[in-house]
Write an enzyme that holds these catalytic residues in place. Structure first.
Site, PDB file in Angstrom:
ATOM      1  N   LYS A  80     -35.965  14.576  90.072  1.00 15.18           N
ATOM      2  CA  LYS A  80     -36.898  15.588  89.584  1.00 15.18           C
ATOM      3  C   LYS A  80     -37.117  15.452  88.081  1.00 15.18           C
ATOM      4  O   LYS A  80     -38.243  15.493  87.593  1.00 15.18           O
ATOM      5  CB  LYS A  80     -36.382  16.989  89.929  1.00 15.18           C
ATOM      6  CG  LYS A  80     -37.337  18.106  89.528  1.00 15.18           C
ATOM      7  CD  LYS A  80     -36.703  19.485  89.706  1.00 15.18           C
ATOM      8  CE  LYS A  80     -36.429  19.802  91.138  1.00 15.18           C
ATOM      9  NZ  LYS A  80     -35.955  21.198  91.311  1.00 15.18           N
ATOM     10  N   GLU A 139     -22.170  22.681  97.710  1.00 14.44           N
ATOM     11  CA  GLU A 139     -22.869  22.837  96.433  1.00 14.44           C
ATOM     12  C   GLU A 139     -23.556  24.193  96.362  1.00 14.44           C
ATOM     13  O   GLU A 139     -23.651  24.792  95.293  1.00 14.44           O
ATOM     14  CB  GLU A 139     -23.887  21.709  96.238  1.00 14.44           C
ATOM     15  CG  GLU A 139     -24.495  21.686  94.833  1.00 14.44           C
ATOM     16  CD  GLU A 139     -25.275  20.413  94.552  1.00 14.44           C
ATOM     17  OE1 GLU A 139     -24.644  19.394  94.204  1.00 14.44           O
ATOM     18  OE2 GLU A 139     -26.513  20.418  94.699  1.00 14.44           O
ATOM     19  N   GLY A 170     -32.567  20.359  94.831  1.00 14.17           N
ATOM     20  CA  GLY A 170     -32.332  18.987  95.246  1.00 14.17           C
ATOM     21  C   GLY A 170     -31.845  18.849  96.666  1.00 14.17           C
ATOM     22  O   GLY A 170     -32.298  17.978  97.418  1.00 14.17           O
ATOM     23  N   ARG A 171     -30.927  19.709  97.096  1.00 18.67           N
ATOM     24  CA  ARG A 171     -30.367  19.594  98.439  1.00 18.67           C
ATOM     25  C   ARG A 171     -31.330  20.095  99.511  1.00 18.67           C
ATOM     26  O   ARG A 171     -31.033  19.999 100.702  1.00 18.67           O
ATOM     27  CB  ARG A 171     -29.038  20.317  98.516  1.00 18.67           C
ATOM     28  CG  ARG A 171     -29.044  21.753  98.021  1.00 18.67           C
ATOM     29  CD  ARG A 171     -27.623  22.225  97.732  1.00 18.67           C
ATOM     30  NE  ARG A 171     -27.549  23.558  97.170  1.00 18.67           N
ATOM     31  CZ  ARG A 171     -27.674  23.838  95.880  1.00 18.67           C
ATOM     32  NH1 ARG A 171     -27.935  22.869  95.015  1.00 18.67           N
ATOM     33  NH2 ARG A 171     -27.548  25.066  95.422  1.00 18.67           N
ATOM     34  N   HIS A 219     -10.343   9.914 117.528  1.00 12.22           N
ATOM     35  CA  HIS A 219      -9.299   8.902 117.332  1.00 12.22           C
ATOM     36  C   HIS A 219      -8.911   8.806 115.861  1.00 12.22           C
ATOM     37  O   HIS A 219      -8.351   7.795 115.440  1.00 12.22           O
ATOM     38  CB  HIS A 219      -9.787   7.557 117.867  1.00 12.22           C
ATOM     39  CG  HIS A 219     -10.065   7.583 119.336  1.00 12.22           C
ATOM     40  ND1 HIS A 219      -9.099   7.313 120.283  1.00 12.22           N
ATOM     41  CD2 HIS A 219     -11.193   7.899 120.023  1.00 12.22           C
ATOM     42  CE1 HIS A 219      -9.623   7.439 121.490  1.00 12.22           C
ATOM     43  NE2 HIS A 219     -10.893   7.793 121.370  1.00 12.22           N
ATOM     44  N   LYS A 223     -22.164  16.277  84.427  1.00 12.82           N
ATOM     45  CA  LYS A 223     -23.248  15.437  83.911  1.00 12.82           C
ATOM     46  C   LYS A 223     -23.238  15.429  82.384  1.00 12.82           C
ATOM     47  O   LYS A 223     -23.398  14.383  81.750  1.00 12.82           O
ATOM     48  CB  LYS A 223     -24.605  15.952  84.408  1.00 12.82           C
ATOM     49  CG  LYS A 223     -24.875  15.751  85.888  1.00 12.82           C
ATOM     50  CD  LYS A 223     -26.247  16.295  86.236  1.00 12.82           C
ATOM     51  CE  LYS A 223     -26.574  16.144  87.703  1.00 12.82           C
ATOM     52  NZ  LYS A 223     -27.915  16.702  88.036  1.00 12.82           N
ATOM     53  N   GLU A 262     -27.039   8.406  86.980  1.00 16.04           N
ATOM     54  CA  GLU A 262     -26.846   7.394  88.015  1.00 16.04           C
ATOM     55  C   GLU A 262     -28.181   6.838  88.500  1.00 16.04           C
ATOM     56  O   GLU A 262     -28.353   5.623  88.662  1.00 16.04           O
ATOM     57  CB  GLU A 262     -26.072   7.982  89.204  1.00 16.04           C
ATOM     58  CG  GLU A 262     -24.685   8.480  88.854  1.00 16.04           C
ATOM     59  CD  GLU A 262     -24.654   9.960  88.519  1.00 16.04           C
ATOM     60  OE1 GLU A 262     -23.599  10.579  88.711  1.00 16.04           O
ATOM     61  OE2 GLU A 262     -25.700  10.491  88.067  1.00 16.04           O
TER      62      GLU A 262
END
Length: 552
Positions: free
Chosen positions: A210, A356, A270-271, A387, A515, A216
Site C-alpha cells: 500500500k 494481528e 492489509g489482512r 501424524h 518496522k 521486505e
C-alpha cells in the site's frame, strides 16, 4: 468505572465451573437432539458446534455478552462505514471490495462519504481489462512473448491472503491460465527459490505494498527489477512490473507506468486486501470468472453477517464459541484443520487475520482489558496433522479447541480417497470428544490376553481423556464461491470477537514497532557504520554479525 463486560465474562466462568461444566459427552447423553440444536446453516454451509461444552444457559450468557458489548450496533456502524478503527481514524470497509457497484456501501472519510462499493467496482473494471489483455496475449513482455508466470511480491496480508486463494483455486489444475509464485521473505534464498527456472521474458511481476515503503517488499522488488533489467534491459521494466499501491510518486520512481498501477483506499487493511487489487494474482492465475465468483461468495457471507439474526448468524456463533473457549474455559490456543490439501495455507492466513487483528491487550478506552483476548492459532492440512501435533491435542495437558473444515465433494476422480479423508475428519472430532478411558483400555487388553503386568504398565499411557471441543465446518465443494464465503466467515468472526473483547481489531501497532526499529538498525549493518544506542545484547549481536561477515 468498571467495564460491564467484566460481569458478563465472570458469568461465563461461573457457568464453566459448574459440576460437569466441561463435559461434552453428558450434554449429548441428556439431549438426543443436541446436534440439531447446536448446528447452524447458510445454504449448503454447515457449522456444527455441538461438540463443545456450551449448553442453553451458556449460549444465553454469550448472547447477553454480545448485547452488553453492543454487537448489533457494531455491525451497523461497520457496514455504515463509520470509524470502527479509531486508533488509525479509519473505517473497515473491505466488504465494499466484493460488493456490487450499486451496493451503496460508503466509507466516512473526514466527514465526506466515499462511495466505497462504486470505487471498488471501477477499479475492478480496470483489473479485468488488464487480466483479459494478459490472457489474450495482447499485453506481453518487452520481447513480445506472452506472460506464462506471475510473481507476486508482498508480505503479510499482501502475501498470505492471495496465496491461500490462488492455491485454493489452482493447485493441481492443468487449466490454470498462468502459473503463480509468491515472494515475501526478504531472505535472498527466498528470491532464488521464487525465480528459479523462470524466464524473465515471460514473467509478470506484481509488487503489492500500500505504501510502497515496506522494507521486505521494496528490497525484493528492487531485486526483481535488477533481475528483469539484467536479462532484458532497463527498457523492459515498464512492461514487466505492476504496482498494487497508493503511493503513486514512489511507484513512478520505481518505473511502473500508470496503466500498470492499481490502488485502493485506507479503509482496506492489509489482512483484508486479497479482495482488492492485491488479489490481482488470483485473477491472473485462476481466471477472472473465478476471482469474481470468490468475491460473490464473500459478499454472500457479508450480507448474511449483516442481516441474519444473531442466533442464526454463522460468524457470530463461531465467534461466541471461541469466546467460550478462551474466556470461560481458559483455552489459550486454537487449531484449524482443513481436510483439503488446496487449503494447506489457510491456517497461515488465519494466523494473521486473527492474531494481528485481536492480539491486543488494551481496550478502545485505552485501559487493559482484564480478560484474555486472542488465542494462539496454528494448523495444518488433515490428514497430515494426525501424524504430527494431533497427539498433543488428544493427550496433552492443555485443552485445544479445533475447527475441522471439510468439503463433501472433491474435484478429483478418487471417491475412495475422499471417503477416507472424511472418515478421518469425523473420527478425529469424535475421538477428541469421547476419548478412551483407562477402564475400557484395561478390559480391551485383557480380552486380547495381555498379562496383568503389561496392562498395568501400558494402560495409563493409552488413555485419551476426551471432552475436548471442536467445531465442524462442512460444505458442498471447494470452489471459488465457497472459498470466498469461508474466508469471509472467519474475517467476520474475528471482528465479532474484537467487539466483544472491546478492542480495535483493525490496527496493528505491534507490527509497526518492529518496522521502525528495523529501519533504524539497517544502516548500522553496513561496513564502517557507527553503532547505534541499543541495549548491550543488540549492540553485541550487531558487532558479531559484522565480524562474521568480516565487515566490522
Amino acid at each position: 468505572m468498571t467495564d460491564p463486560r467484566s460481569a458478563a465474562f465472570a458469568r461465563l466462568r461461573q457457568l464453566a465451573s459448574r459440576p460437569d461444566g466441561k463435559r461434552i459427552t453428558k450434554l449429548f447423553a441428556a439431549d438426543p437432539a443436541r446436534a440439531a440444536r447446536f448446528t447452524a446453516t447458510m445454504d449448503d454451509l454447515v457449522l456444527d458446534f455441538s461438540k463443545s461444552s456450551i449448553d442453553g444457559a451458556a449460549l444465553d450468557a454469550l448472547f447477553d455478552l454480545a448485547h452488553t458489548a453492543g454487537l448489533d450496533d457494531f455491525r451497523q456502524r461497520m457496514f455504515a462505514g463509520e470509524m470502527v478503527n479509531p486508533t488509525e481514524h479509519r473505517a473497515a470497509m473491505h466488504m465494499a471490495l466484493r460488493a456490487p457497484a450499486d451496493a451503496g456501501l460508503r466509507a466516512q472519510l473526514a466527514g465526506k462519504p466515499d462511495d466505497a462499493s462504486a470505487m471498488a467496482a471501477a477499479e475492478r473494471i480496470r483489473m479485468r481489462a488488464f487480466v483479459d489483455a494478459v490472457h489474450a496475449g495482447t499485453k506481453t513482455g518487452a520481447t513480445g512473448a506472452r506472460f506464462t508466470h506471475v510473481l507476486t511480491i508482498g508480505i503479510g496480508g499482501s502475501d498470505l491472503g492471495p496465496l491461500v486463494a490462488t492455491e485454493g483455486l489452482t493447485l493441481g489444475r492443468a487449466d490454470a491460465p498462468m502459473q503463480a509464485r509468491f515472494l515475501s521473505n526478504v531472505d535472498g534464498h527466498a528470491f532464488q527459490h521464487a525465480t528459479f527456472g523462470l524466464d524473465p521474458a515471460r514473467t509478470l511481476v506484481l509488487v503489492a505494498s500500500k505504501t510502497f515503503t515496506t522494507l521486505e517488499t521494496v528490497t525484493n522488488a528492487h531485486a526483481a527489477r535488477a533481475w528483469i533489467a539484467g536479462a532484458l534491459g532497463e527498457a523492459a521494466v515498464p512492461h514487466h512490473f505492476v504496482a498494487l499501491s497508493t503511493n503513486l510518486p514512489a511507484v513512478a520512481a520505481f518505473g511502473v507506468i500508470p496503466e500498470h498501477t492499481f490502488g485502493f483506499r485506507d479503509w482496506v487493511g492489509g489482512r483484508y486486501s486479497l479482495w482488492s487489487p492485491v488479489g490481482l494474482v488470483i485473477a491472473l492465475a485462476a481466471g477472472w470468472d473465478k476471482f469474481q465468483a470468490m468475491l460473490d461468495g464473500a459478499w454472500s457471507m457479508d450480507r448474511h453477517f449483516r442481516d441474519a439474526p444473531l442466533r442464526q448468524n454463522l460468524p457470530v456463533l463461531l465467534a461466541l464459541v471461541g469466546i467460550w473457549h478462551v474466556n470461560a474455559l481458559g483455552c489459550d490456543t486454537h487449531c484449524v484443520l482443513a481436510y483439503d490439501d488446496r487449503l494447506r495455507r489457510l491456517p497461515a492466513h488465519l494466523q494473521q487475520v486473527e492474531m494481528e487483528s485481536n492480539g491486543k491487550r488494551v481496550t478502545l478506552a485505552g485501559t487493559e482489558t482484564g480478560w484474555d483476548t486472542c488465542p494462539i492459532l496454528f494448523g495444518e492440512p488433515g490428514t497430515n496433522a494426525q501424524h504430527s501435533f494431533i497427539q498433543l491435542v488428544h493427550q496433552g495437558t492443555r485443552t485445544i479447541p479445533v475447527d475441522f473444515i471439510l468439503a463433501a465433494n472433491p474435484d478429483h476422480d478418487r471417491p475412495d480417497a475422499h471417503r477416507a479423508l472424511a472418515a478421518n475428519a469425523f473420527a478425529q472430532a469424535e475421538a477428541l470428544m469421547v476419548g478412551k478411558s483407562e477402564a475400557a483400555i484395561r478390559a480391551e487388553m485383557a480380552a486380547k490376553g495381555a498379562s496383568q503386568a503389561d496392562i498395568d504398565a501400558m494402560a495409563p499411557h493409552r488413555v485419551a481423556p476426551g471432552e475436548r471441543p471442536s467445531n465442524t465446518i462442512l460444505f458442498d465443494r471447494l470452489d471459488a464461491f465457497s472459498l470466498g464465503r469461508l474466508i469471509a466467515l472467519y474475517e467476520h468472526k474475528v471482528a465479532v470477537q474484537g467487539c466483544l473483547w472491546g478492542i480495535d481489531s483493525f490496527d496493528q501497532w505491534g507490527v509497526e514497532l518492529g518496522k521502525v526499529l528495523a529501519n533504524g538498525i539497517l544502516p548500522e549493518l553496513t561496513p564502517g557504520a557507527a553503532q547505534g544506542a541499543h541495549d548491550s545484547s543488540t549492540n553485541g549481536l550487531i558487532a558479531r554479525f559484522k565480524a562474521l561477515r568480516r565487515e566490522s
